[in-house]
Design an enzyme around this catalytic site. Structure first.
Site, mmCIF file in Angstrom:
data_model
loop_
_atom_site.group_PDB
_atom_site.id
_atom_site.type_symbol
_atom_site.label_atom_id
_atom_site.label_comp_id
_atom_site.label_asym_id
_atom_site.label_seq_id
_atom_site.Cartn_x
_atom_site.Cartn_y
_atom_site.Cartn_z
ATOM 1 N N LYS A 23 -9.720 0.854 -1.686
ATOM 2 C CA LYS A 23 -9.825 0.317 -0.330
ATOM 3 C C LYS A 23 -11.242 0.508 0.217
ATOM 4 O O LYS A 23 -11.772 1.618 0.246
ATOM 5 C CB LYS A 23 -8.808 1.022 0.567
ATOM 6 C CG LYS A 23 -8.796 0.559 2.005
ATOM 7 C CD LYS A 23 -7.765 1.368 2.774
ATOM 8 C CE LYS A 23 -7.828 1.083 4.255
ATOM 9 N NZ LYS A 23 -6.911 1.947 4.998
ATOM 10 N N GLU B 23 0.853 -1.186 0.000
ATOM 11 C CA GLU B 23 0.000 0.000 0.000
ATOM 12 C C GLU B 23 0.891 1.239 0.000
ATOM 13 O O GLU B 23 1.993 1.227 0.563
ATOM 14 C CB GLU B 23 -0.848 -0.035 1.268
ATOM 15 C CG GLU B 23 -1.720 1.172 1.510
ATOM 16 C CD GLU B 23 -2.395 1.125 2.879
ATOM 17 O OE1 GLU B 23 -3.406 1.815 3.047
ATOM 18 O OE2 GLU B 23 -1.898 0.416 3.780
ATOM 19 N N CYS C 239 -4.745 -3.322 3.623
ATOM 20 C CA CYS C 239 -4.447 -3.255 5.049
ATOM 21 C C CYS C 239 -5.632 -3.441 6.002
ATOM 22 O O CYS C 239 -5.918 -4.551 6.417
ATOM 23 C CB CYS C 239 -3.703 -1.963 5.333
ATOM 24 S SG CYS C 239 -2.701 -2.059 6.822
#
Length: 273
Positions: A106, A40, A142
């Site tokens: 995301k 990321e 994440c």
């Protein structure tokens, strides 16, 4: 399928970070990898204003990434930022090369521990699975790793491998949680999990999962904790790095996915409540 994970440490200049990407693409291709995973925020680390570095998913940074991947003949996943609505950005994974051109925004933003990533980041809305040499590869970023329903949705859409690209904040227990969550999600979706994070940078903030302060800046913005790893569909850690920058090259036996799913049919055995 041979895969490579590059545990790097991004800077604040996207052009310089492309030079880093070029080196990792070259190394992965030389090792015979068909898929390279970068963390990321590969294009620019968190902790600085992200609006000025956000580019469209077909912008110059993405086009150069595609050129590098195509020249090497591999597929590359790398984190970047793209413009969002209302002055926010999107925390975006770009997938380029090997006949693949896709992106994932995301989905789960780090609104926790008094922090609100959603103030400056617009969430994505859809799970994304791409085809790499006939293998379904799902995408996650994440903080997504804390939400098993995303990874099972990726498996439902054909993923046998799930990439989790990260830039997590350091702090007590963070590495242990990272390892636990990656292994648990592999078991949830009975798929390989390629969990690739930014290298350790010594931060101590609460933020994780790409969280940033106002306009992407702030003392709690994450950098990395390292410990990139590959977990098998039975939750076994096949290989792992420490905190420093480094590379993993791991051969994935896709037959193991089918075998584990036969022995542990958690996907087909789910019930709705």
């Amino acid at each position: 399928m041979r895969t490579a994970l590059a545990q790097t440490s991004s800077g604040t200049d996207p052009a310089a970070d492309l030079d880093l990407v070029a080196r990792e693409v070259e190394a992965a291709a030389a090792a015979g990898a068909r898929l390279l995973v970068l963390p990321e925020a590969t294009a620019c680390r968190s902790g600085v204003p992200l609006g000025p570095v956000a580019e469209p998913v077909d912008g110059p940074w993405a086009r150069r990434l595609e050129q590098l991947a195509d020249a090497a003949g591999i597929t590359v996943v790398a984190g970047a930022f793209s413009p969002g609505a209302g002055g926010r950005v999107r925390n975006t994974l770009l997938v380029r090369g090997g006949g693949v051109s896709a992106h994932y925004g995301k989905t789960h933003l780090y609104d926790a521990f008094g922090f609100a990533e959603s103030d400056t980041v617009e969430p994505g809305a859809e799970p994304v699975v791409v085809d790499v040499d006939g293998v379904g590869v799902g995408l996650a970023t994440c903080y997504d790793v804390r939400f098993p329903q995303l990874l099972t949705a990726l498996a439902d859409r054909g993923a046998q491998v799930v990439v989790v690209a990260a830039s997590g904040g350091a702090g007590p227990g963070k590495v242990e949680q990272w390892r636990l969550l990656a292994r648990a999600r592999a078991l949830d979706c009975t798929s390989y999990v390629l969990a690739c994070g930014q290298a350790e940078a010594g931060g101590t903030g609460q933020a994780e999962a790409g969280g940033t302060g106002q306009d992407g800046a702030g003392p709690s913005a994450p950098t990395g904790v390292g410990h990139s790893l590959v977990a098998g569909p039975d939750g076994t850690v096949l290989d792992e790095l420490g905190g420093a920058p480094g590379r993993l090259v791991v051969d994935l036996d896709l037959g193991a996915v089918a075998a584990v799913r036969r022995a542990l049919p958690v996907l087909s055995g789910r019930r709705a409540f």
